[in-house]
Design an enzyme around this catalytic site. Structure first.
Site, PDB file in Angstrom:
ATOM      1  N   GLU A 113       0.823  -1.212   0.000  1.00 24.76           N
ATOM      2  CA  GLU A 113       0.000   0.000   0.000  1.00 24.76           C
ATOM      3  C   GLU A 113       0.853   1.256   0.000  1.00 24.76           C
ATOM      4  O   GLU A 113       1.910   1.297   0.654  1.00 24.76           O
ATOM      5  CB  GLU A 113      -0.940   0.066   1.213  1.00 24.76           C
ATOM      6  N   THR A 114       0.391   2.232  -0.738  1.00 25.64           N
ATOM      7  CA  THR A 114       0.891   3.595  -0.657  1.00 25.64           C
ATOM      8  C   THR A 114      -0.265   4.457  -0.161  1.00 25.64           C
ATOM      9  O   THR A 114      -1.363   4.400  -0.719  1.00 25.64           O
ATOM     10  CB  THR A 114       1.386   4.095  -2.023  1.00 25.64           C
TER      11      THR A 114
END
Length: 266
Positions: free
Chosen positions: A46-47
């Site tokens: 995830e970003t």
């Protein structure tokens, strides 16, 4: 244009353990397609992107291939960055997201996520899940949101079975929902788990805060206790301290800043 980013190992007490997440604190939102490209470039599970809106931080999470409605470890990472890098005052951060209101507080050297309960229900996909897993399971449950299945949970007999599982990722990707969670009673923890989401570009997530919004109420009822110790026994691994508090789940862990840098956009 230059954007500052920070990489954090969440649910970790030493570098290169737990779950890495990239965090961007923005002054205003970027185009959705650009945020998706940035997440693909970093190629982490995830970003997270956060923008201050009123008194709360609006947070969004992107895997390398899709935006997701809830993510625990990247929220923990974002709170760590806001507190430690950007010197946000106080002991509590309020977030808003696609799944509603979230909160992260500092307590006893840990960060504590305050997330909504996500209750699973029995489903009729046991044969499909067993075929994808290549082994029998005790039960299969599902998280239903909107018009269908959001996540699947398979209960295995013991920790050894969870650790030994070798996924057929193509078969897992054909199952409905975003991913497949497997869990069992732990040897030294109340429960253990692993999470696979190849459909959204994550073969195996190292440590997944959001899945513990499902696991905590399930194991709290099964074990008749509200405070539970959890281990996500991926290769990197991570410990989580979970508490069921009504319709909320509190998930505590530590985080480490690993790297910071700038993204250069023409």
């Amino acid at each position: 244009m230059q954007l500052e980013f920070h990489q954090v190992d969440a649910f970790a007490t030493q570098p290169f353990t737990g779950n890495p997440a990239m965090v961007y604190r923005l002054d205003s939102w970027l185009d959705d397609a650009l945020m998706q490209q940035i997440a693909a470039e970093h190629n982490l599970a995830e970003t997270a992107f956060v923008v201050k809106e009123g008194a709360a931080w609006h947070i969004r999470w992107f895997t390398p291939t899709a935006e997701v409605p809830l993510c625990g470890h990247a929220t923990l990472a974002s709170a760590h960055v806001l507190f430690e890098v950007y010197d946000e005052p106080g002991e509590v951060l309020d977030f808003t997201c696609l799944s509603g209101a979230l909160q992260v507080s500092r307590a006893g050297g840990k960060l504590v996520l305050n997330f909504p309960v996500r209750r699973v229900q029995p489903c009729e996909l046991r044969a499909d899940v067993e075929q994808a897993l290549g082994q029998p399971v005790e039960s299969v449950l599902a998280l239903y949101e909107g018009q269908g299945i959001q996540e699947l949970l398979a209960i295995l007999p013991n920790e050894a079975a969870v650790r030994a599982f070798q996924p057929d990722l193509a078969a897992v990707a054909r199952l409905p929902g975003l991913g497949l969670l497997i869990s069992a009673p732990g040897d030294e923890h109340d429960f253990v788990s692993r999470y696979f989401a190849p459909f959204i570009g994550i073969d195996e997530d190292p440590v997944t805060g959001s899945t513990h919004c499902m696991l905590t109420p399930y194991w709290a009822q099964r074990l008749d206790k509200s405070r539970l110790s959890a281990l996500q026994c991926s290769a990197r691994g991570g410990e989580l301290h979970c508490e069921l508090a009504g319709e909320r789940v509190k998930i505590a862990g530590q985080a480490l800043l690993i790297a910071s840098g700038r993204l250069f956009l023409s």
